[in-house]
Write an enzyme that holds these catalytic residues in place. Structure first.
Site, PDB file in Angstrom:
ATOM      1  N   ASN A   9      24.090  51.496  34.268  1.00 38.03           N
ATOM      2  CA  ASN A   9      23.665  51.630  35.477  1.00 38.03           C
ATOM      3  C   ASN A   9      24.973  51.429  36.450  1.00 38.03           C
ATOM      4  O   ASN A   9      25.431  50.359  36.842  1.00 38.03           O
ATOM      5  CB  ASN A   9      22.780  50.607  36.109  1.00 38.03           C
ATOM      6  CG  ASN A   9      22.007  50.490  37.374  1.00 38.03           C
ATOM      7  OD1 ASN A   9      22.603  51.422  37.894  1.00 38.03           O
ATOM      8  ND2 ASN A   9      21.262  49.521  37.936  1.00 38.03           N
ATOM      9  N   LYS A  11      25.044  52.130  39.399  1.00 39.16           N
ATOM     10  CA  LYS A  11      24.606  51.791  40.965  1.00 39.16           C
ATOM     11  C   LYS A  11      25.283  52.778  41.916  1.00 39.16           C
ATOM     12  O   LYS A  11      25.366  53.868  41.658  1.00 39.16           O
ATOM     13  CB  LYS A  11      24.879  50.226  41.278  1.00 39.16           C
ATOM     14  CG  LYS A  11      24.526  49.164  40.218  1.00 39.16           C
ATOM     15  CD  LYS A  11      24.301  47.978  40.417  1.00 39.16           C
ATOM     16  CE  LYS A  11      23.714  47.263  39.399  1.00 39.16           C
ATOM     17  NZ  LYS A  11      23.489  45.871  39.699  1.00 39.16           N
ATOM     18  N   HIS A  94      14.222  48.355  39.825  1.00 37.15           N
ATOM     19  CA  HIS A  94      15.209  47.368  39.920  1.00 37.15           C
ATOM     20  C   HIS A  94      15.141  46.289  41.034  1.00 37.15           C
ATOM     21  O   HIS A  94      14.890  46.641  42.029  1.00 37.15           O
ATOM     22  CB  HIS A  94      16.603  48.149  39.926  1.00 37.15           C
ATOM     23  CG  HIS A  94      17.717  47.368  39.809  1.00 37.15           C
ATOM     24  ND1 HIS A  94      18.586  46.531  40.489  1.00 37.15           N
ATOM     25  CD2 HIS A  94      18.637  47.373  38.698  1.00 37.15           C
ATOM     26  CE1 HIS A  94      19.572  46.058  40.212  1.00 37.15           C
ATOM     27  NE2 HIS A  94      19.608  46.482  38.784  1.00 37.15           N
ATOM     28  N   GLU A  96      17.402  45.287  43.118  1.00 36.25           N
ATOM     29  CA  GLU A  96      17.990  45.472  44.259  1.00 36.25           C
ATOM     30  C   GLU A  96      17.094  46.375  44.952  1.00 36.25           C
ATOM     31  O   GLU A  96      17.152  46.475  46.254  1.00 36.25           O
ATOM     32  CB  GLU A  96      19.464  46.168  44.131  1.00 36.25           C
ATOM     33  CG  GLU A  96      20.677  45.215  43.447  1.00 36.25           C
ATOM     34  CD  GLU A  96      21.401  45.724  42.452  1.00 36.25           C
ATOM     35  OE1 GLU A  96      21.740  47.183  42.445  1.00 36.25           O
ATOM     36  OE2 GLU A  96      22.103  44.912  41.935  1.00 36.25           O
ATOM     37  N   GLU A 164      15.813  41.592  33.593  1.00 39.45           N
ATOM     38  CA  GLU A 164      16.909  41.174  34.508  1.00 39.45           C
ATOM     39  C   GLU A 164      16.825  39.988  35.372  1.00 39.45           C
ATOM     40  O   GLU A 164      16.262  40.509  36.504  1.00 39.45           O
ATOM     41  CB  GLU A 164      17.392  42.372  35.275  1.00 39.45           C
ATOM     42  CG  GLU A 164      17.897  43.598  34.584  1.00 39.45           C
ATOM     43  CD  GLU A 164      18.794  44.437  35.219  1.00 39.45           C
ATOM     44  OE1 GLU A 164      19.884  44.934  34.568  1.00 39.45           O
ATOM     45  OE2 GLU A 164      18.521  44.934  36.392  1.00 39.45           O
ATOM     46  N   GLY A 170      25.315  40.272  38.345  1.00 38.48           N
ATOM     47  CA  GLY A 170      26.612  40.411  39.340  1.00 38.48           C
ATOM     48  C   GLY A 170      27.155  38.939  39.495  1.00 38.48           C
ATOM     49  O   GLY A 170      28.119  38.765  40.312  1.00 38.48           O
ATOM     50  N   SER A 207      24.828  40.665  33.890  1.00 37.04           N
ATOM     51  CA  SER A 207      26.151  39.907  33.691  1.00 37.04           C
ATOM     52  C   SER A 207      26.519  40.153  32.093  1.00 37.04           C
ATOM     53  O   SER A 207      27.196  39.243  31.400  1.00 37.04           O
ATOM     54  CB  SER A 207      26.403  38.146  34.064  1.00 37.04           C
ATOM     55  OG  SER A 207      26.300  38.308  35.369  1.00 37.04           O
TER      56      SER A 207
HETATM   57  P1  13P Z   1      25.654  43.533  36.230  1.00 38.47           P
HETATM   58  O1  13P Z   1      25.746  43.787  34.645  1.00 38.47           O
HETATM   59  O2  13P Z   1      26.679  43.985  37.148  1.00 38.47           O
HETATM   60  O3  13P Z   1      25.227  41.881  36.343  1.00 38.47           O
HETATM   61  O4  13P Z   1      24.278  44.288  36.678  1.00 38.47           O
HETATM   62  C1  13P Z   1      23.078  44.266  35.927  1.00 38.47           C
HETATM   63  C2  13P Z   1      22.181  45.221  36.480  1.00 38.47           C
HETATM   64  O5  13P Z   1      21.771  45.127  37.689  1.00 38.47           O
HETATM   65  C3  13P Z   1      21.944  46.550  35.674  1.00 38.47           C
HETATM   66  O6  13P Z   1      20.945  47.120  36.287  1.00 38.47           O
END
Ligand code: 13P
Length: 244
Positions: A9, A11, A94, A96, A164, A170, A207
């Protein structure tokens, strides 16, 4: 043998040129097989460009889709449009987007319907916040996030769930292995109990890196990973794929 899946991903990172360089670097070193697949989710603006210019075919998806079919919805990209540019998958739910775009279950249900109608496979994300984790509410939250989203006649062969935990995204923090097992088992049981579907793939995200992926993927209930930050570095993503 159950297929293992690793999803990148990206982003809101990578411009056209850098995205293509990254996709090619990954694609040069790893290949999709019957038992192991990788999928890249670039930002929607670069999907077509990458598809047209990549040296070897690639599985590609979108990071979101519109809850609407078509029409006066400025800024939205429909599931049908996403399919037409060569995406086979779309991510929905997601954290976010749940947080920054206030996406609710009601809205996510519409997105799932549109993606399903367009023939896209769905990667549906769930996960609890740190507050819920500390209060021991993780499973309750997951149940709430999954309830009422999928109809009983939904084609579950087109669905991937990504667990997640919001607090692991992150942050360089990951849950204890026993907690990952508990949540993945719970999600699988949810689909078995409610939809009589016993084969739902559940990926872990939050992560994931080349140091921790081997242990996480060694769990039988973990069918792969959804990777953010570490997927932006070709050699790191390839290393993670090797541990799958
Ligand atoms: P990270 O791997 O940067 O923690 O992000 C995970 C994520 O949100 C994947 O969709």
């Amino acid at each position: 043998m159950k297929v293992k899946i690793l999803i990148a991903n990206w982003k809101m990172n990578k411009n056209l040129k850098d995205g293509l360089v990254l996709a090619n670097a990954i694609n040069k070193k790893i290949t999709n097989t019957k038992s192991k697949k990788f999928i890249i989710l670039p930002s929607i603006h670069s999907v077509n460009y990458i598809k047209q210019n990549i040296k070897k075919s690639i599985l590609i998806g979108a990071q979101d889709c519109s809850p609407f079919l078509k029409g006066a919805y400025t800024g939205d990209v429909s599931a049908k449009m996403i399919k037409s540019i060569g995406c086979k998958f779309t991510l929905i739910g997601h954290s976010e987007r749940r947080i920054y775009n206030n996406e609710t279950n009601k809205l996510l249900l519409e997105k799932v319907c549109r993606a399903n109608e367009a023939g896209l496979k769905i990667i549906f994300c769930v996960g609890e916040t740190i507050e819920d984790f500390k209060k021991n509410n993780s499973l309750k939250v997951l149940k709430k996030q999954l309830t009422g989203i999928f109809g009983t006649n939904y084609n579950f062969n087109n669905l991937i769930i990504a667990y997640e935990p919001v607090w692991a995204i992150g942050t360089n923090k990951t849950p204890q292995i026993a907690d990952i097992k508990k949540t993945h088992d719970f999600i699988k049981l949810f689909f078995k109990k409610n939809y009589k579907f016993s084969d739902i793939p559940v990926l872990y995200g939050g992560s994931v890196n080349s140091q921790n992926s081997k242990e996480i993927f060694s769990l039988e209930c973990v069918n792969g990973g959804l990777v953010g930050g570490a997927s932006l570095i070709a050699r790191e993503f390839i290393k993670i794929y090797d541990t799958l």
